[in-house]
Design a protein around this motif. Structure first.
Motif, PDB file in Angstrom:
ATOM      1  N   ALA A  25       0.839  -1.206   0.000  1.00 17.70           N
ATOM      2  CA  ALA A  25       0.000   0.000   0.000  1.00 17.70           C
ATOM      3  C   ALA A  25       0.871   1.252   0.000  1.00 17.70           C
ATOM      4  N   LYS A  28       2.334   1.789  -3.669  1.00 18.07           N
ATOM      5  CA  LYS A  28       1.403   1.699  -4.802  1.00 18.07           C
ATOM      6  C   LYS A  28       1.783   2.725  -5.882  1.00 18.07           C
ATOM      7  N   TYR A  78      -2.266  -4.006  -6.784  1.00 15.68           N
ATOM      8  CA  TYR A  78      -3.165  -2.901  -6.434  1.00 15.68           C
ATOM      9  C   TYR A  78      -4.416  -2.937  -7.315  1.00 15.68           C
ATOM     10  N   SER A  79      -5.016  -4.116  -7.435  1.00 19.63           N
ATOM     11  CA  SER A  79      -6.289  -4.279  -8.142  1.00 19.63           C
ATOM     12  C   SER A  79      -6.865  -5.621  -7.725  1.00 19.63           C
ATOM     13  N   THR A  80      -8.122  -5.855  -8.077  1.00 25.01           N
ATOM     14  CA  THR A  80      -8.774  -7.121  -7.712  1.00 25.01           C
ATOM     15  C   THR A  80      -8.832  -8.093  -8.881  1.00 25.01           C
ATOM     16  N   HIS A 103      -4.575  -8.748  -2.953  1.00 24.82           N
ATOM     17  CA  HIS A 103      -5.182  -7.537  -3.488  1.00 24.82           C
ATOM     18  C   HIS A 103      -5.208  -6.478  -2.380  1.00 24.82           C
ATOM     19  N   THR A 105      -5.783  -2.924  -0.508  1.00 23.13           N
ATOM     20  CA  THR A 105      -6.697  -1.785  -0.462  1.00 23.13           C
ATOM     21  C   THR A 105      -5.902  -0.494  -0.279  1.00 23.13           C
ATOM     22  N   GLY A 106      -6.597   0.626  -0.380  1.00 18.19           N
ATOM     23  CA  GLY A 106      -5.915   1.918  -0.337  1.00 18.19           C
ATOM     24  C   GLY A 106      -5.373   2.271   1.027  1.00 18.19           C
ATOM     25  N   GLY A 108      -5.196   1.177   5.497  1.00 17.25           N
ATOM     26  CA  GLY A 108      -5.428   0.212   6.562  1.00 17.25           C
ATOM     27  C   GLY A 108      -4.463   0.485   7.681  1.00 17.25           C
ATOM     28  N   SER A 122      -7.659  -7.201   0.827  1.00 18.32           N
ATOM     29  CA  SER A 122      -9.095  -7.446   0.693  1.00 18.32           C
ATOM     30  C   SER A 122      -9.355  -8.901   0.300  1.00 18.32           C
TER      31      SER A 122
END
Length: 539
Positions: A25, A28, A78-80, A103, A105-106, A108, A122
């Protein structure tokens, strides 16, 4: 991250996933990849996706088509979306136990033991190789982190390796022989048929050297790639093919530069050889006499000299610092210096051998006995023809380069016409220059002969190209001005129609069968005329 330790039977833990996710994160959109062995130890952490951060193939602890590398990769994304093609290809190239894609998240937070108000991860994708034919890998649907953590890692890899081993055993070849993949290049000015013939000849060379050819691939290129000869995409295809078939070497149909060999070995993970090295290996196995062994060793050392750098860790430089600088020599320089001394010694011995053979030829010439050299492409049947004509037992075999040392036998045509026949080493298209130089003492039997019998295997599909190759090599040498007689051998293996067409194309040629002794009367008449001409010339 290197201080983290994972359970042996788990892909990952929540703490490890969230800590790696926190790094991902922060960086990214860059990915972060961690490589973990089966002991649960982190052995490599790098910025980049699994392709960018991959471990060099030669450094992987386990290799082979029947097993996995013993390393899994846990990478952030940085994507699902599921992992891309390049990422999955990196898994296949390294034969990873598994690929876990986190994956991220932005935002946390990570608290004690990796638990926080909001996790950085995630969902998870789990990918692994597939032993069955068809798809090369399997990618799971998006999983919750908890489901990935519960996955039994040992059951997964043991099941995969058991299936890989079963498939590998089903196609296993002789374990004592090398297993090769051939690589050909179709360059400008050459045809597909010529490429296929080169690969067919290369397969015979590998077989003669004691190896089995498992597969072959080729690429059309106007020019060779400066780093790898073939293109980057084809290198990846080659690496995957090597893994699939369980090869332990790749052999190219042309000479490679030292830097190309090193780069290919790094990217493919097995030894990379070129056509010249295979031929030298055959010569090393077949050399029996002291003269042959001397010349083979000289040729090998001359080939090895520019290729010392990168030939294993033993050639690496000594470390700098107190006690290591000494006189300033490196291991590589010491090795090169030793080889240069050995080359100089061998060169001196070859020169002495050359002088000795010259004296023997002078003695034969003083006795006024004409000499005829039998030349031709390798495996054309030269030694068999010598044995049939002189009732001798010189070594002959249906294989490439069966004869290395010159063999001279006496042929008594009649009571007053003796003749010496000399069998020589077989020629080949693009014969390595190191061999031509090292075998000059052998080839002098050709240059000083009163006449040449150029033997051609008429049953070979490329007999015409072989004639041209031998003629070119002879023209490049300082050959005596004596006549050349074209002799087509093995006519018992070809139809009568082909014999007729060849006779029309080469009206002054002879057609014989050394094994069946066909048309020997005509051949002996030609040899008699050569002997008379040589005798008159001497007078």
């Amino acid at each position: 991250m290197y201080q983290q330790r994972l359970p042996r039977d788990r892909l990952l833990t929540a703490e490890f996933a969230q800590r790696l996710g926190a790094v991902g994160a922060t960086l990214k959109p860059q990915s972060v990849s961690a490589f973990v062995n089966r002991r649960g130890q982190v052995i490599r952490v790098a910025i980049g996706n699994p392709m960018e951060a991959q471990i060099p193939l030669l450094e992987l602890p386990r290799q082979g088509a029947e097993r996995l590398s013993g390393i899994r990769c846990i990478s952030t994304q940085y994507s699902t979306r599921e992992p891309g093609q390049k990422t999955l290809l990196a898994m296949a190239l390294q034969r990873l136990d598994a690929l876990v894609t986190l994956h991220v998240t932005g935002e946390g937070s990570v608290g004690k033991q990796g638990r926080g108000a909001a996790g950085f991860v995630s969902t998870v994708h789990l990918s692994h190789l597939v032993p069955a034919a068809g798809d090369r890998w399997s990618v799971s649907p998006p999983l919750q982190l908890g489901a990935a953590i519960e996955e039994n890692f040992l059951d997964l890899v043991e099941g995969l390796e058991s299936e890989f081993s079963r498939l590998y055993s089903a196609r296993q070849v002789d374990g004592k022989r090398d297993r090769a993949v051939l690589v050909g290049l179709l360059t400008a000015g050459h045809t597909q048929d010529q490429l296929e013939e080169r690969l067919s000849e290369l397969e015979l060379l590998v077989d003669s050297a004691g190896g089995d050819v498992l597969e072959a691939l080729w690429q059309r290129r106007d020019t060779l790639h400066p780093k790898t000869a073939i293109g980057p995409g084809k290198v990846q295809e080659l690496a995957l093919l090597v893994q699939d078939v369980g090869a332990n070497m790749v052999v190219f149909d042309r000479e490679l530069s030292p830097s190309q060999v090193r780069t290919l070995e790094d990217r493919v993970g097995v030894r990379a050889l070129d056509r010249t090295e295979v031929i030298l290996d055959i010569f090393a196995q077949r050399a029996r006499s002291r003269a042959g062994k001397l010349q083979v060793e000289l040729a090998q050392l001359e080939y090895l000299m520019p290729r010392l750098a990168g030939r294993g860790r033993t050639m690496s430089r000594l470390g700098g610092g107190i006690g290591t600088r000494g006189p300033g020599e490196t291991k590589l320089e010491m090795e090169r210096r030793g080889i240069q001394r050995r080359i100089a010694l061998l060169q001196k011995q070859v020169n002495e051998l050359q002088a000795h053979r010259r004296r023997l030829r002078q003695r034969r010439q003083q006795r006024d006995i004409p000499t005829i050299a039998i030349v031709g492409y390798t495996n054309a049947g030269k030694s068999t023809l010598l044995n049939a004509l002189t009732a001798s037992d010189a070594y002959a075999a249906d294989r490439l380069f069966a004869t290395l040392d010159p063999t001279t036998r006496r042929l008594q045509l009649d009571a007053d016409t003796p003749l010496l026949l000399t069998d020589t080493v077989g020629f080949m298209t693009e014969l390595p220059p190191q061999l031509v130089d090292a075998f000059r003492a052998t080839l002098e039997e050709v240059t000083e002969a009163d006449a040449l019998l150029h033997v051609v295997d008429l049953s070979h599909p490329s007999w015409l190209e072989q004639i041209e190759a031998v003629d070119k090599l002879l023209d490049d040498m300082t050959v005596a001005t004596g006549p050349r007689q074209l002799v087509f051998n093995k006519i018992d293996r070809v139809p009568a129609e082909q014999q007729t067409l060849v006779a029309e194309k080469y009206p002054r040629s002879l057609q014989v069968s050394a094994t069946e002794r066909l048309n020997f009367d005509t051949l002996l008449e030609v040899l008699g005329r050569f002997a008379q001409r040589a005798t008159l010339k001497a007078v």
